[in-house]
Design a protein around this motif. Structure first.
Motif, PDB file in Angstrom:
ATOM      1  N   GLN A  46     -19.359   5.954   4.645  1.00  0.00           N
ATOM      2  CA  GLN A  46     -19.620   6.021   6.077  1.00  0.00           C
ATOM      3  C   GLN A  46     -18.521   5.336   6.877  1.00  0.00           C
ATOM      4  O   GLN A  46     -18.090   5.836   7.919  1.00  0.00           O
ATOM      5  N   LEU A  47     -18.045   4.171   6.381  1.00  0.00           N
ATOM      6  CA  LEU A  47     -16.989   3.456   7.096  1.00  0.00           C
ATOM      7  C   LEU A  47     -15.703   4.271   7.108  1.00  0.00           C
ATOM      8  O   LEU A  47     -14.984   4.308   8.119  1.00  0.00           O
ATOM      9  N   THR A  48     -15.410   4.938   5.997  1.00  0.00           N
ATOM     10  CA  THR A  48     -14.219   5.787   5.946  1.00  0.00           C
ATOM     11  C   THR A  48     -14.329   6.918   6.954  1.00  0.00           C
ATOM     12  O   THR A  48     -13.353   7.263   7.629  1.00  0.00           O
ATOM     13  N   ARG A  49     -15.531   7.489   7.071  1.00  0.00           N
ATOM     14  CA  ARG A  49     -15.726   8.554   8.063  1.00  0.00           C
ATOM     15  C   ARG A  49     -15.595   8.016   9.480  1.00  0.00           C
ATOM     16  O   ARG A  49     -15.046   8.680  10.370  1.00  0.00           O
ATOM     17  N   ASP A  50     -16.091   6.807   9.702  1.00  0.00           N
ATOM     18  CA  ASP A  50     -15.992   6.208  11.038  1.00  0.00           C
ATOM     19  C   ASP A  50     -14.530   5.996  11.445  1.00  0.00           C
ATOM     20  O   ASP A  50     -14.198   6.085  12.629  1.00  0.00           O
ATOM     21  N   TYR A  51     -13.692   5.678  10.471  1.00  0.00           N
ATOM     22  CA  TYR A  51     -12.281   5.401  10.756  1.00  0.00           C
ATOM     23  C   TYR A  51     -11.374   6.462  10.122  1.00  0.00           C
ATOM     24  O   TYR A  51     -10.245   6.160   9.733  1.00  0.00           O
ATOM     25  N   GLN A  52     -11.867   7.675  10.057  1.00  0.00           N
ATOM     26  CA  GLN A  52     -11.147   8.732   9.350  1.00  0.00           C
ATOM     27  C   GLN A  52      -9.770   9.011   9.948  1.00  0.00           C
ATOM     28  O   GLN A  52      -8.807   9.287   9.213  1.00  0.00           O
ATOM     29  N   TRP A  53      -9.664   8.916  11.280  1.00  0.00           N
ATOM     30  CA  TRP A  53      -8.368   9.230  11.889  1.00  0.00           C
ATOM     31  C   TRP A  53      -7.338   8.140  11.603  1.00  0.00           C
ATOM     32  O   TRP A  53      -6.157   8.426  11.434  1.00  0.00           O
ATOM     33  N   VAL A  54      -7.780   6.889  11.531  1.00  0.00           N
ATOM     34  CA  VAL A  54      -6.844   5.824  11.180  1.00  0.00           C
ATOM     35  C   VAL A  54      -6.407   5.969   9.726  1.00  0.00           C
ATOM     36  O   VAL A  54      -5.217   5.881   9.403  1.00  0.00           O
ATOM     37  N   VAL A  55      -7.373   6.190   8.835  1.00  0.00           N
ATOM     38  CA  VAL A  55      -7.045   6.355   7.412  1.00  0.00           C
ATOM     39  C   VAL A  55      -6.101   7.538   7.227  1.00  0.00           C
ATOM     40  O   VAL A  55      -5.107   7.454   6.499  1.00  0.00           O
ATOM     41  N   ALA A  56      -6.401   8.643   7.902  1.00  0.00           N
ATOM     42  CA  ALA A  56      -5.555   9.832   7.788  1.00  0.00           C
ATOM     43  C   ALA A  56      -4.157   9.571   8.340  1.00  0.00           C
ATOM     44  O   ALA A  56      -3.146   9.991   7.752  1.00  0.00           O
ATOM     45  N   SER A  57      -4.078   8.867   9.463  1.00  0.00           N
ATOM     46  CA  SER A  57      -2.767   8.603  10.072  1.00  0.00           C
ATOM     47  C   SER A  57      -1.907   7.710   9.175  1.00  0.00           C
ATOM     48  O   SER A  57      -0.694   7.883   9.107  1.00  0.00           O
ATOM     49  N   PHE A  58      -2.527   6.776   8.479  1.00  0.00           N
ATOM     50  CA  PHE A  58      -1.781   5.902   7.576  1.00  0.00           C
ATOM     51  C   PHE A  58      -1.288   6.657   6.343  1.00  0.00           C
ATOM     52  O   PHE A  58      -0.346   6.216   5.684  1.00  0.00           O
ATOM     53  N   SER A  59      -1.937   7.781   6.027  1.00  0.00           N
ATOM     54  CA  SER A  59      -1.501   8.558   4.867  1.00  0.00           C
ATOM     55  C   SER A  59      -0.252   9.376   5.155  1.00  0.00           C
ATOM     56  O   SER A  59       0.468   9.771   4.233  1.00  0.00           O
ATOM     57  N   VAL A  60       0.031   9.658   6.427  1.00  0.00           N
ATOM     58  CA  VAL A  60       1.160  10.523   6.784  1.00  0.00           C
ATOM     59  C   VAL A  60       2.482   9.907   6.328  1.00  0.00           C
ATOM     60  O   VAL A  60       3.353  10.604   5.783  1.00  0.00           O
ATOM     61  N   LEU A  61       2.628   8.606   6.516  1.00  0.00           N
ATOM     62  CA  LEU A  61       3.869   7.953   6.105  1.00  0.00           C
ATOM     63  C   LEU A  61       4.052   8.044   4.595  1.00  0.00           C
ATOM     64  O   LEU A  61       5.154   8.309   4.107  1.00  0.00           O
ATOM     65  N   LEU A  62       2.976   7.835   3.842  1.00  0.00           N
ATOM     66  CA  LEU A  62       3.061   7.946   2.380  1.00  0.00           C
ATOM     67  C   LEU A  62       3.419   9.371   1.967  1.00  0.00           C
ATOM     68  O   LEU A  62       4.254   9.569   1.068  1.00  0.00           O
ATOM     69  N   LEU A  63       2.831  10.346   2.613  1.00  0.00           N
ATOM     70  CA  LEU A  63       3.151  11.743   2.301  1.00  0.00           C
ATOM     71  C   LEU A  63       4.607  12.062   2.627  1.00  0.00           C
ATOM     72  O   LEU A  63       5.274  12.805   1.889  1.00  0.00           O
ATOM     73  N   ALA A  64       5.113  11.499   3.720  1.00  0.00           N
ATOM     74  CA  ALA A  64       6.508  11.725   4.104  1.00  0.00           C
ATOM     75  C   ALA A  64       7.457  11.136   3.063  1.00  0.00           C
ATOM     76  O   ALA A  64       8.438  11.778   2.661  1.00  0.00           O
ATOM     77  N   VAL A  65       7.172   9.917   2.632  1.00  0.00           N
ATOM     78  CA  VAL A  65       8.017   9.268   1.622  1.00  0.00           C
ATOM     79  C   VAL A  65       7.930  10.017   0.299  1.00  0.00           C
ATOM     80  O   VAL A  65       8.949  10.257  -0.369  1.00  0.00           O
ATOM     81  N   ALA A  66       6.721  10.415  -0.083  1.00  0.00           N
ATOM     82  CA  ALA A  66       6.542  11.150  -1.334  1.00  0.00           C
ATOM     83  C   ALA A  66       7.258  12.502  -1.284  1.00  0.00           C
ATOM     84  O   ALA A  66       7.904  12.912  -2.259  1.00  0.00           O
ATOM     85  N   GLY A  67       7.157  13.197  -0.161  1.00  0.00           N
ATOM     86  CA  GLY A  67       7.819  14.486  -0.021  1.00  0.00           C
ATOM     87  C   GLY A  67       9.330  14.366  -0.091  1.00  0.00           C
ATOM     88  O   GLY A  67      10.009  15.171  -0.745  1.00  0.00           O
ATOM     89  N   SER A  68       9.870  13.351   0.572  1.00  0.00           N
ATOM     90  CA  SER A  68      11.315  13.125   0.528  1.00  0.00           C
ATOM     91  C   SER A  68      11.763  12.752  -0.879  1.00  0.00           C
ATOM     92  O   SER A  68      12.813  13.223  -1.354  1.00  0.00           O
ATOM     93  N   SER A  69      10.979  11.926  -1.552  1.00  0.00           N
ATOM     94  CA  SER A  69      11.312  11.525  -2.921  1.00  0.00           C
ATOM     95  C   SER A  69      11.288  12.733  -3.848  1.00  0.00           C
ATOM     96  O   SER A  69      12.139  12.872  -4.743  1.00  0.00           O
ATOM     97  N   LEU A  70      10.302  13.605  -3.655  1.00  0.00           N
ATOM     98  CA  LEU A  70      10.212  14.818  -4.468  1.00  0.00           C
ATOM     99  C   LEU A  70      11.407  15.722  -4.230  1.00  0.00           C
ATOM    100  O   LEU A  70      11.964  16.319  -5.170  1.00  0.00           O
ATOM    101  N   TYR A  71      11.843  15.802  -2.988  1.00  0.00           N
ATOM    102  CA  TYR A  71      13.001  16.644  -2.641  1.00  0.00           C
ATOM    103  C   TYR A  71      14.270  16.150  -3.349  1.00  0.00           C
ATOM    104  O   TYR A  71      15.060  16.945  -3.860  1.00  0.00           O
ATOM    105  N   TYR A  72      14.447  14.824  -3.369  1.00  0.00           N
ATOM    106  CA  TYR A  72      15.653  14.263  -3.987  1.00  0.00           C
ATOM    107  C   TYR A  72      15.480  13.986  -5.482  1.00  0.00           C
ATOM    108  O   TYR A  72      16.455  13.653  -6.165  1.00  0.00           O
ATOM    109  N   GLY A  73      14.245  14.101  -5.980  1.00  0.00           N
ATOM    110  CA  GLY A  73      14.005  13.850  -7.394  1.00  0.00           C
ATOM    111  C   GLY A  73      14.146  12.398  -7.773  1.00  0.00           C
ATOM    112  O   GLY A  73      14.451  12.081  -8.930  1.00  0.00           O
ATOM    113  N   ASP A  74      13.919  11.506  -6.810  1.00  0.00           N
ATOM    114  CA  ASP A  74      14.089  10.070  -7.070  1.00  0.00           C
ATOM    115  C   ASP A  74      13.140   9.300  -6.153  1.00  0.00           C
ATOM    116  O   ASP A  74      13.165   9.492  -4.938  1.00  0.00           O
TER     117      ASP A  74
END
Length: 379
Positions: A46-74
């Motif tokens: 329930q708490l995750t649902r209450d703060y879903q937009w904050v949790v989701a927004s914090f995931s964007v940076l991790l996805l960006a770093v992961a995507g860039s790392s995948l692109y460069y293979g490092d």
């Protein structure tokens, strides 16, 4: 109780040690996980649902770093670890804090104000006897000073809640903590932190006066801003540094754009960052540690930065701006990820600050709003 104590110690460690904060963070994370397991993650969904937009927004940076790392293979090393800590660390700590009585959390938050007072003493020791700009521990004077400015704000906002049976003495001590932390901030001779001061004032007015009574709010804002201007103007050093900043902006235009001065060096770093982004708009460099190497091998030959910036003894491994650093390192996704980290929580804090709810909750919302906007103003 242990979790609140760890949170209380973390601010001073962040300011005065380069190694301890990381260890403390992982200890805090371990305590949070133990607490969650003990409570069988009750209410976590329930708490995750209450703060879903904050949790989701914090995931964007991790996805960006992961995507860039995948692109460069490092994998992006320290930047990748930071993105993981920000996303999962925030999520786990958020869930665990619901099990901690709010009075303990209040004392934990007051660790920020205590850290400001102790750090002010550290700065004073380093500036004496000639009040030179201090060579602060763990961080440069700019970062150290900006942290202290926020610590002063936390002490000031905490006047809105009562934690002891001696309210008058408590208010005096909190006010002293705010003044001492602000004095320490002034001694660091940091200019960027002053940019956030009007924002801190507006949040304070919303907290203590409320914008519904707009006349009183306007008068309060003008009085507080005047007091801050008086503090700034009372320092000969700060007045000189303000004039110096203007002179440097004027002098490093046109043919002098590679001039070796504080402002001009920053502008060179900004230009180099934007150029790196233009070359790699989606993936960036793939790792922030490549920033310096790229400046030496690409930005310098192009004439975007001068010899001083890429010198052996005086190099700059980042552009002195978090948003531009992410833009260069991980492209537009990284930039948006960090921007969301700063701005999305503001919506929750603004809502709380405007609601008719217990004052301690409004004070906490004001502290959170000041933190997010303060980072945004001084990045």
């Amino acid at each position: 109780m242990i979790l609140a104590l760890l949170l209380a110690v973390q601010p001073f460690a962040n300011l005065n040690s380069s190694k301890t904060p990381s260890g403390l963070f992982y200890v805090t994370l371990a305590v949070c996980l133990i607490l969650l397991v003990q409570r069988r993650f009750a209410g976590a969904g329930q708490l995750t649902r209450d703060y879903q937009w904050v949790v989701a927004s914090f995931s964007v940076l991790l996805l960006a770093v992961a995507g860039s790392s995948l692109y460069y293979g490092d994998w992006a090393g320290a930047n990748g670890e930071g993105a993981i800590r920000l996303f999962f660390g925030f999520w786990v700590v958020l869930l665990a804090l619901t099990y901690v009585p709010y009075r303990y959390l209040q004392w934990g938050v007051m660790g920020i104000a205590v850290a400001g007072v102790i750090s002010a003493a550290v700065v004073l020791t380093l500036t004496l006897p000639d009040f030179v700009r201090p060579d602060t521990p763990a961080h440069n004077a700019v970062t150290y000073g900006n942290y202290m400015a926020y610590m002063a704000v936390v002490a000031a906002y905490s006047l809105g809640w009562q934690q002891t049976r001696w309210p008058r003495a408590e208010r005096v001590l909190k006010a002293l903590a705010a003044v001492i932390s602000l004095a320490g901030f002034v001694l660091t001779q940091t200019r960027s932190g002053w940019v956030a001061m009007p924002v801190f004032v507006l949040v304070a007015v919303a907290l203590f006066v409320g914008w519904q009574q707009w006349r009183r709010a306007l008068v309060a804002a003008m009085v507080m801003l005047a007091a801050l201007v008086a503090v700034f103007a009372s320092s000969d050093i700060m007045r000189d540094r303000a004039v110096l900043a203007y002179d440097e902006v004027v002098s490093c235009r046109d043919s002098n754009y590679l001039e070796n001065s504080s402002i001009c060096v920053r502008l060179q770093l900004y230009r180099a960052s934007v150029d790196m982004f233009v070359q790699h708009p989606l993936a960036g460099l793939g790792d922030g540690s490549r920033f310096q190497e790229t400046m030496v091998n690409d930005s310098h030959p192009k004439g975007l930065v001068g010899d001083f910036v890429v010198g052996v003894d005086d190099y700059f491994g980042e552009p002195h701006n978090d948003l531009l650093f992410m833009l260069a390192s991980f492209g537009l996704p990284g930039f948006m990820g960090l921007l969301l980290v700063y701005l999305v929580p503001c919506g929750y804090f603004l809502k709380r600050l405007g609601q008719v709810i217990p004052q301690p909750a409004r004070v906490a919302a004001a502290m959170g709003l000041a933190l997010c906007l303060g980072f945004w103003c001084s990045v």
